[in-house]
Every structure is written in C-alpha cells, then in structure tokens.
Design an enzyme around this catalytic site. Structure first.
Site, PDB file in Angstrom:
ATOM      1  N   GLU A   6      44.403-132.396 -34.842  1.00 13.19           N
ATOM      2  CA  GLU A   6      45.094-131.311 -35.527  1.00 13.19           C
ATOM      3  C   GLU A   6      46.524-131.151 -35.024  1.00 13.19           C
ATOM      4  O   GLU A   6      46.820-131.391 -33.853  1.00 13.19           O
ATOM      5  CB  GLU A   6      44.319-130.008 -35.329  1.00 13.19           C
ATOM      6  CG  GLU A   6      43.008-130.046 -36.093  1.00 13.19           C
ATOM      7  CD  GLU A   6      42.150-128.813 -35.895  1.00 13.19           C
ATOM      8  OE1 GLU A   6      41.439-128.460 -36.837  1.00 13.19           O
ATOM      9  OE2 GLU A   6      42.178-128.208 -34.815  1.00 13.19           O
ATOM     10  N   CYS A  45      38.236-128.001 -20.098  1.00 15.58           N
ATOM     11  CA  CYS A  45      38.456-126.615 -19.661  1.00 15.58           C
ATOM     12  C   CYS A  45      37.453-125.693 -20.348  1.00 15.58           C
ATOM     13  O   CYS A  45      37.146-125.862 -21.531  1.00 15.58           O
ATOM     14  CB  CYS A  45      39.883-126.183 -19.978  1.00 15.58           C
ATOM     15  SG  CYS A  45      41.121-127.182 -19.138  1.00 15.58           S
ATOM     16  N   CYS A  88      38.381-123.829 -23.740  1.00 17.70           N
ATOM     17  CA  CYS A  88      39.120-124.607 -24.738  1.00 17.70           C
ATOM     18  C   CYS A  88      38.180-125.291 -25.714  1.00 17.70           C
ATOM     19  O   CYS A  88      37.298-126.054 -25.324  1.00 17.70           O
ATOM     20  CB  CYS A  88      40.002-125.645 -24.043  1.00 17.70           C
ATOM     21  SG  CYS A  88      40.801-126.754 -25.188  1.00 17.70           S
TER      22      CYS A  88
HETATM   23  S1  SF4 Z   1      43.145-129.766 -24.394  1.00 16.04           S
HETATM   24 FE1  SF4 Z   1      41.802-128.120 -23.667  1.00 16.04          FE
HETATM   25  S2  SF4 Z   1      40.359-129.149 -22.282  1.00 16.04           S
HETATM   26 FE2  SF4 Z   1      42.110-130.510 -22.530  1.00 16.04          FE
HETATM   27  S3  SF4 Z   1      43.497-129.990 -20.839  1.00 16.04           S
HETATM   28 FE3  SF4 Z   1      44.165-128.786 -22.621  1.00 16.04          FE
HETATM   29  S4  SF4 Z   1      43.099-126.802 -22.350  1.00 16.04           S
HETATM   30 FE4  SF4 Z   1      42.039-128.290 -21.016  1.00 16.04          FE
END
Ligand code: SF4
Length: 373
Positions: free
Chosen positions: A90, A114, A117
């Site tokens: 996206e 994360c 996320c």
């Molecule tokens: S995309 Fe999401 S999981 Fe990947 S580093 Fe960034 S915040 Fe963390």
C-alpha cells in the site's frame, strides 16, 4: 527485459554506457521517465531514433499494477499495488495546504513484528526492488498531476516518507538508489529535508545511511525503557535503546535537519502514563536533539491493544513540552479508508512465520505501567 525504473541515474548511466551509448543519454532518459512520467520510448522525442529502437528491444518502463484506489473524504488517497506472488503493498498520499506527502512501502510485509502494527501482523514475504519502491512514487506523482490538473512543472508530491509497509533499513540495497532518484534534480528533485526514512532502529544501517544518503530520520521509539520496548518493538532486543540513541546522535552530524523525529504510538494503559513521559525526557534530554510525534493508535482486532484517550495523549504531550521537547500529536487522516498510520495491511504471503512469532508473544501479557524504573 530491464525495467528502467530499477535504476538511479548513476545506475542508468552505467547501463547506457554498457549499451554503447553516451552517458548524457541516461540523463535524458531519466528526465523523460521520472520528470515527465513517460514510459513509451517512441514518445521521447529528443532521443535519436536509433536509440529509441534499440531501447524497445532491451528495456521497458513498467509500473506496478493497481489493485485498488480509495479516496478518503479528506482527500487522502490509498493505492494497493500488486507485487506478484500473492503480495500487495500500500501507498498513501496525504494532501495538506502547504504540501503533499507520499507514504511509500519498502517491503511486502515486515519481519520486525511490532505489536501495534497491522503490517507487522501480516508477516513478511520479501523485499521490494528499487523499481517497485520508485514505481509507487512514479505512479502517484504522474497520476495526481493529471487528476489535480496541475500546470506543467508543478509537483503533486513535495515530501516522501518511507513509512509504509516494511522496515526500509532492512532493505537497504534497494532503498538507497530509490532515495537517490527522489533527490535527483533530474528525477523528483526533492530536498533531503523532505525525504524521511522511518526506522524501528536498525542501528548499523542508520550508521550507513548517514554516509550513503543522509535524508531526514524518524525513529519508531514507542517506549522509554528496554523492558517495554523489547515487547513492543522486538528489534530492540538486538539494538537496545542506549545503542539506538547513540546512533541517532551521531546521525545528526550529517542529517539535513538538526533533530531526529521520534514516533511514539500511544497505547492505552501500556506506554501512555505521565511516568512514561517523564522517563522519555530523562532518556533523551541532553543526549539527542529531537522532536516527538505522538500517534493515536489505530486499533485492529489482532493487536489486543486500545487507543489512549485523547486527554491522556494531551497530558503526555504536555509533560514533554514542559520538559522543553517540541511535541506534536499526529492528525488522523484517511480513517475512513484504513489509510491511517499502522493500518496498512496489504496482502502478504507470510514466508518467515512472523505471524506465528507474534501470536506467541501475544500470549505474554504486556506488563501494566507500574513496572517503570
Ligand atoms: S512496518 Fe510495522 S512491524 Fe515493521 S518496523 Fe514498521 S511498525 Fe514495526
């Protein structure tokens, strides 16, 4: 066939020379492709006819297929691009009065995982190529110019943030040529201050970026101490806060801005108490010049987390501001089309079982806020 979107100008020059062409032909080509959005070699009228014919047999300029485009009530535009193999990424355009910002993806999914996320919960499939990173900007810029009916030479996109899907510094080899094309006066001509790489804290690559292509740096901090950050941003176990802050401080010597932006996602009852704000002040004050950007969390079911109430976010910001740190609270944009921060999920074939690891971690309840030391 070579996709010419895969090159920065130096790379394109090397390729042209290999084809027996003069180096300046690369600059002409680069301008047609990136400044004017032209993919058809026959339309590149200042190239010799013989070169145009040669190009047709050897190369092409191919963007990414658009799976969908959604336009929010507030003007935010979200594209879903097909990158093959069942993966889609996206890209989001955020218009404001004085700028147009494009949020660009660097990977299909993300391996960092994360907690808060949505991309991290999708797992990781693969790195995007330079061409796939640039194709997002190429499509958005030239599509928006037409849609907004902009006069010749006026840009739709004034700022790029590498904050879409993926950890850009874990795709370093593809990222740097893409950044160089964004900065190139014969490409998109963006200043270093207007191109931001956002990282979860890949310390060795921050150090390399400082040398190779020092653009503005944003760091996803999200916690004031290692115990909590280990849970929220797992890469912290490899590169803990002391190392990260040291790398940020060093980066400032080369950075186009005299501060690092720390992103901080506000999670109800997890990292949003006054003690956390105070601990952040203790962490950064006198160590690294910075600004804080507090991000209202966009909940998604798999996270098991909730958004902090507005009053708590404001109180948190106040503590930081009273401590002398410039602090902003991010406006939520594109909520109605799931284009807000942390909502980019795309479609990812998880090849590295990130989802499984996140699932295991989710069973470890995050400690309540009293655990601060
Ligand atoms: S995309 Fe999401 S999981 Fe990947 S580093 Fe960034 S915040 Fe963390």
């Amino acid at each position: 066939m070579i996709n010419l979107l895969d090159f920065d100008r130096d790379g394109l020059t090397r390729w042209c020379v290999e084809q027996g062409e003069k180096p300046f032909r690369a600059t002409q080509l680069f301008r047609w492709i990136h400044q004017r959005g032209v993919a058809d070699f026959q339309a590149m009228s200042d190239l010799a006819k013989s070169l145009r014919q040669k190009l047709v047999g050897q190369a092409h300029v191919v963007g990414l297929p658009v799976v969908s485009e959604h336009v929010s009530r507030d003007g935010t535009v979200k594209w879903l691009f097909d990158v093959g193999g069942g993966n889609a990424v996206e890209t989001v355009f955020i218009p404001e009065d004085d700028r147009g910002t494009l949020c660009v993806s660097s990977q299909a999914g993300c391996a960092v995982g994360c907690r808060f996320c949505s991309t991290g919960h999708q797992g990781f499939s693969r790195n995007l190529s330079t061409g796939e990173i640039l194709a997002q900007l190429w499509h958005a810029e030239h599509h928006l110019r037409q849609r907004l009916n902009l006069p010749e030479g006026e840009r739709a996109i004034t700022n790029v943030v590498m904050m879409g899907m993926g950890e850009p510094l874990q795709n370093y080899g593809a990222l740097v040529p893409a950044l160089r094309a964004m900065l190139d006066d014969h490409g998109y001509g963006l200043s270093r201050r207007r191109v931001t790489v956002s990282t979860s804290g890949v310390v060795p690559m921050i150090e390399r970026l400082m040398v190779d292509c020092p653009v503005a740096l944003a760091v996803s901090l999200h916690a004031p101490h290692d115990t909590l950050r280990d849970e929220l941003v797992p890469i912290n176990r490899k590169y803990p806060l002391a190392e990260l802050l040291q790398a940020c401080k060093a980066y400032l010597d080369a950075a186009p801005r005299d501060f690092i932006t720390f992103e901080y996602c506000m999670l109800d009852g997890v990292n949003d108490q006054p003690e956390h704000a105070q601990a952040l002040l203790d962490l950064v004050r006198g160590r690294v010049a910075c600004k804080f950007n507090l991000i209202p969390f966009n909940p998604f079911p798999a996270s098991g987390l909730k958004r902090s109430p507005r009053e708590r976010v404001q109180a948190f910001a106040q503590v930081l501001q009273d401590g002398g740190i410039v602090t902003t609270i991010r406006k939520t944009r594109g909520d109605d089309i799931d284009a807000a921060c942390g909502q980019l999920a795309g479609e990812v074939q998880d090849r590295t079982r990130v989802q499984e690891r996140i699932g295991q971690r989710r069973s470890i309840a995050l400690q309540p806020v009293s655990g601060l030391s």
